[in-house]
Design a protein around this motif. Structure first.
Motif, mmCIF file in Angstrom:
data_model
loop_
_atom_site.group_PDB
_atom_site.id
_atom_site.type_symbol
_atom_site.label_atom_id
_atom_site.label_comp_id
_atom_site.label_asym_id
_atom_site.label_seq_id
_atom_site.Cartn_x
_atom_site.Cartn_y
_atom_site.Cartn_z
ATOM 1 N N ALA A 22 -9.406 17.744 -0.763
ATOM 2 C CA ALA A 22 -8.588 18.065 0.356
ATOM 3 C C ALA A 22 -9.280 18.892 1.195
ATOM 4 C CB ALA A 22 -7.465 18.962 -0.389
ATOM 5 N N ALA A 23 -8.890 18.698 2.497
ATOM 6 C CA ALA A 23 -9.481 19.462 3.645
ATOM 7 C C ALA A 23 -8.492 19.755 4.748
ATOM 8 C CB ALA A 23 -10.755 18.809 4.162
ATOM 9 N N PHE A 24 -8.524 20.578 5.554
ATOM 10 C CA PHE A 24 -7.525 20.949 6.585
ATOM 11 C C PHE A 24 -8.001 19.859 7.638
ATOM 12 C CE2 PHE A 24 -7.168 25.265 5.117
ATOM 13 C CZ PHE A 24 -5.825 25.327 5.036
ATOM 14 N N ALA A 25 -6.799 19.315 8.204
ATOM 15 C CA ALA A 25 -6.945 18.198 9.340
ATOM 16 C C ALA A 25 -7.774 19.031 10.593
ATOM 17 C CB ALA A 25 -5.611 17.640 9.905
ATOM 18 N N LYS A 26 -8.597 17.975 11.151
ATOM 19 C CA LYS A 26 -9.695 18.409 12.242
ATOM 20 C C LYS A 26 -8.511 18.161 13.498
ATOM 21 C CE LYS A 26 -13.643 16.245 9.873
ATOM 22 N NZ LYS A 26 -14.217 17.568 9.443
ATOM 23 N N GLY A 27 -9.114 18.929 14.646
ATOM 24 C CA GLY A 27 -8.175 19.132 15.649
ATOM 25 C C GLY A 27 -8.160 17.598 16.401
ATOM 26 N N ARG A 28 -9.229 16.960 16.291
ATOM 27 C CA ARG A 28 -9.371 15.633 17.002
ATOM 28 C C ARG A 28 -8.011 14.483 16.270
ATOM 29 N NH1 ARG A 28 -14.074 15.298 14.542
ATOM 30 N NH2 ARG A 28 -14.484 13.762 12.991
ATOM 31 N N TRP A 29 -7.798 14.955 15.024
ATOM 32 C CA TRP A 29 -6.789 14.108 14.455
ATOM 33 C C TRP A 29 -5.286 14.510 14.868
ATOM 34 C CZ3 TRP A 29 -8.886 14.631 8.674
ATOM 35 C CH2 TRP A 29 -10.031 13.918 8.582
ATOM 36 N N PHE A 30 -4.969 15.625 15.557
ATOM 37 C CA PHE A 30 -3.768 15.929 15.844
ATOM 38 C C PHE A 30 -3.101 14.975 16.526
ATOM 39 C CE2 PHE A 30 -4.870 20.972 15.415
ATOM 40 C CZ PHE A 30 -5.198 20.569 14.099
ATOM 41 N N LYS A 31 -1.535 14.663 16.492
ATOM 42 C CA LYS A 31 -0.877 13.898 17.320
ATOM 43 C C LYS A 31 -1.276 12.094 17.044
ATOM 44 C CE LYS A 31 -0.052 16.798 20.883
ATOM 45 N NZ LYS A 31 -0.079 17.072 22.587
ATOM 46 N N ARG A 32 -2.105 12.142 15.981
ATOM 47 C CA ARG A 32 -2.307 10.608 15.328
ATOM 48 C C ARG A 32 -1.768 10.585 13.987
ATOM 49 N NH1 ARG A 32 -8.698 10.369 16.023
ATOM 50 N NH2 ARG A 32 -8.482 8.378 15.589
ATOM 51 N N THR A 33 -1.347 9.358 13.595
ATOM 52 C CA THR A 33 -1.007 8.987 12.117
ATOM 53 C C THR A 33 -2.213 9.042 11.350
ATOM 54 O OG1 THR A 33 -1.154 6.893 12.171
ATOM 55 C CG2 THR A 33 0.802 7.853 12.943
ATOM 56 N N LEU A 35 -3.117 6.791 9.150
ATOM 57 C CA LEU A 35 -3.652 5.604 8.973
ATOM 58 C C LEU A 35 -4.314 5.205 10.364
ATOM 59 C CD1 LEU A 35 -3.606 2.669 7.674
ATOM 60 C CD2 LEU A 35 -1.545 2.096 9.147
ATOM 61 N N GLU A 36 -4.092 5.761 11.539
ATOM 62 C CA GLU A 36 -4.917 5.642 12.654
ATOM 63 C C GLU A 36 -6.215 6.395 12.472
ATOM 64 O OE1 GLU A 36 -1.384 5.334 16.241
ATOM 65 O OE2 GLU A 36 -2.116 7.234 15.532
ATOM 66 N N VAL A 37 -6.123 7.438 12.040
ATOM 67 C CA VAL A 37 -7.499 8.265 11.721
ATOM 68 C C VAL A 37 -8.429 7.444 10.786
ATOM 69 C CG1 VAL A 37 -8.284 10.412 10.718
ATOM 70 C CG2 VAL A 37 -6.382 10.392 12.131
ATOM 71 N N LEU A 38 -7.837 7.074 9.599
ATOM 72 C CA LEU A 38 -8.621 6.447 8.657
ATOM 73 C C LEU A 38 -9.331 5.010 9.354
ATOM 74 C CD1 LEU A 38 -6.193 6.596 5.585
ATOM 75 C CD2 LEU A 38 -8.378 7.971 6.060
ATOM 76 N N SER A 46 -10.571 -1.720 4.835
ATOM 77 C CA SER A 46 -10.155 -2.397 5.773
ATOM 78 C C SER A 46 -8.647 -1.585 6.248
ATOM 79 C CB SER A 46 -9.501 -3.797 5.562
ATOM 80 O OG SER A 46 -8.650 -3.895 4.462
ATOM 81 N N ARG A 47 -7.801 -2.148 7.218
ATOM 82 C CA ARG A 47 -6.636 -1.546 7.806
ATOM 83 C C ARG A 47 -5.598 -1.490 6.370
ATOM 84 N NH1 ARG A 47 -1.554 -1.903 9.891
ATOM 85 N NH2 ARG A 47 -1.184 -0.518 11.375
ATOM 86 N N ASP A 48 -5.429 -2.772 5.999
ATOM 87 C CA ASP A 48 -4.543 -3.275 5.045
ATOM 88 C C ASP A 48 -4.877 -2.358 3.685
ATOM 89 O OD1 ASP A 48 -3.265 -5.171 6.597
ATOM 90 O OD2 ASP A 48 -4.177 -6.733 5.540
ATOM 91 N N GLU A 49 -6.062 -2.212 3.169
ATOM 92 C CA GLU A 49 -6.454 -1.484 2.233
ATOM 93 C C GLU A 49 -6.053 0.207 2.392
ATOM 94 O OE1 GLU A 49 -10.313 -3.807 0.195
ATOM 95 O OE2 GLU A 49 -10.607 -2.586 2.100
ATOM 96 N N TYR A 50 -6.432 0.626 3.509
ATOM 97 C CA TYR A 50 -5.911 1.962 3.889
ATOM 98 C C TYR A 50 -4.481 2.029 3.898
ATOM 99 C CZ TYR A 50 -10.508 3.470 5.263
ATOM 100 O OH TYR A 50 -11.901 3.816 5.126
ATOM 101 N N THR A 75 4.484 7.623 9.434
ATOM 102 C CA THR A 75 5.114 7.670 10.891
ATOM 103 C C THR A 75 4.903 9.012 11.506
ATOM 104 O OG1 THR A 75 7.090 8.283 9.945
ATOM 105 C CG2 THR A 75 6.980 5.822 10.181
ATOM 106 N N SER A 76 4.647 10.135 10.904
ATOM 107 C CA SER A 76 4.517 11.334 11.274
ATOM 108 C C SER A 76 3.292 11.666 11.815
ATOM 109 C CB SER A 76 5.026 12.419 10.078
ATOM 110 O OG SER A 76 4.789 13.870 10.803
ATOM 111 N N PRO A 77 2.942 11.938 12.892
ATOM 112 C CA PRO A 77 1.395 12.333 13.478
ATOM 113 C C PRO A 77 0.944 13.575 12.929
ATOM 114 C CG PRO A 77 2.994 11.944 15.350
ATOM 115 C CD PRO A 77 4.116 12.181 14.066
#
Length: 406
Positions: A22-33, A35-38, A46-50, A75-77
């Motif tokens: 576990a780790a706190f989310a990085k600033g550049r990840w904010f407002k992205r889902t 799945l988008e980050v992964l 792959s995207r389907d595996e994530y 769905t939640s950023p």
């Protein structure tokens, strides 16, 4: 974390287990889902595996102390203070089994490993070969430091020993003590003597007498028997691109002293004293001299799965100051990559792999035991005042015939 350990075919196995990070989310990840980050920042799956991983809880978001439902994670950023958690089914490779029972005997053994010395500040062990010291790559629980933790012993290694190398390992029970010992080693106030069994008749071996056992307790006393190698050493890391994958060549010097010649095998037992502290310098210097360690899986070209890369390191002592141009070196590096890919494909085709029913990942079969042992042993450490002196018992392969022969 408790893990289930079992022994089979000479190796120590760990039953696959779930491991969370576990780790706190990085600033550049904010407002992205998530799945988008992964998909955008990691390429392991792959995207389907994530996507499947989020649905089954492998990847989660912890918000205000509670995990979000998978459908909300999709769905939640990501927000400030969110915690991103990953849970994976870990399949650790086996390590070589070092004893029948991992018993603890105060002052003598911990987890079946011989204790050379212990007090409130230090723990000195005779490390078995075939086991990494600390978590690295695929290894975590099957490492020396983690095994010690299960015995309520927290200790920090003061220097590096390769997984396949055995022998004296000095550990500090606090960061301050470990730093103090490391400073002493860096100051070159510490004599380190290793034992190695090499191919061929080593220089000065013809001077050995039948009383060679007299040399074993105190090598390097007869200066006429010493041979010193002095050449730059470096490493090749294919995980990095060129030229970063070629480390900076650094001066290195090692003195050698023959102890026993085994005519039936045409091999020599040699004492090795590194005068500098470079990665793999003993192994490289011996191989460059034409006397590689008998079972060295890399620098003994006869054993290497990557002979082209091995020969390059042995032949090109300093890649920064050699006739090869930058383009030449880049092409060499590309050939290293190709050789590695071919070796990996060959190994995968030869392995009888099993698929994990739990997570679907491939479980490779146990490697041959000979790949988990190197005939290089950290034997003695001492400082100039002889107040800091430790010694392990020599391994079985110092004798004419040993269990690993053949």
């Amino acid at each position: 974390m408790g893990v289930e350990v079992y022994f089979a075919n000479g190796v120590r196995n760990i039953v696959p287990y779930y491991h969370g990070r576990a780790a706190f989310a990085k600033g550049r990840w904010f407002k992205r889902t998530l799945l988008e980050v992964l998909v955008g920042e990691f390429s392991a799956d792959s995207r389907d595996e994530y996507l499947e991983g989020i649905k089954n809880g492998k990847y989660r978001i912890i918000r205000e102390g509670f995990p979000l439902p998978p459908e909300e994670v999709l769905t939640s950023p990501i927000r400030n203070s969110d915690v991103v958690e990953t849970n994976s089914h870990k399949h650790e490779p086996p390590v070589k089994q070092w004893c029948d029972e991992e018993v603890d005997i105060p002052g003598k053994k911990v987890a079946g490993i011989d204790i050379v010395y212990e007090d409130e500040n230090m723990l000195v062990l005779d490390k078995p070969n075939g086991i990494p010291i600390h978590p690295t790559g695929q290894f975590y629980q099957n490492t020396l430091t983690e095994i010690l933790k299960t015995r309520n012993k927290e200790a920090r290694p003061c220097y590096r020993l390769d997984k396949v190398t055995s022998g004296l390992l000095i550990m500090g029970k606090t960061k301050a003590i470990a730093n103090e010992i490391q400073a002493k080693i860096r100051s070159r106030d510490m004599d380190k003597i290793y034992l190695a069994r090499v191919s061929g008749k080593f220089p000065k071996s013809e001077c050995l007498t039948r009383g060679i056992e007299d040399h074993l307790p105190t090598p390097f006393e007869d200066k006429s028997m010493i041979t010193t190698a002095d050449s730059a050493t470096y490493t090749v890391e294919l995980k990095k691109s060129f030229p970063a994958g070629l480390s900076v060549p650094k001066t290195a010097a090692t003195s050698f002293y023959p102890l026993r010649y085994f005519p039936n095998h045409n091999q020599t037992l040699v004492a090795c004293k590194p005068l500098t502290g470079r990665t793999h310098q003993i192994r490289i210097h011996l191989a460059r001299m034409g006397f590689p360690i008998v079972n060295d899986p890399f620098y003994n070209v006869e054993n290497s799965k990557y002979p082209y890369r091995s020969e390059f390191i042995l032949d090109v002592e300093d890649w920064e100051n050699c006739p090869l141009t930058a383009d030449d070196l880049r092409k060499e590096f590309e050939l290293f990559d190709e050789e590695c890919d071919k070796a990996r494909e060959k190994q995968q085709s030869e392995q009888k792999s099993l698929v994990c029913e739990e997570c679907g990942s491939i479980q490779a079969e146990t490697p041959p035991l000979k790949e988990l042992e190197l005939w290089l042993h950290a034997w003695k450490y001492s400082d100039s005042s002889q107040t800091f002196t430790y010694e392990t018992k020599p391994p079985a392969w110092v004798n004419e015939v040993c269990l690993a022969d053949g």
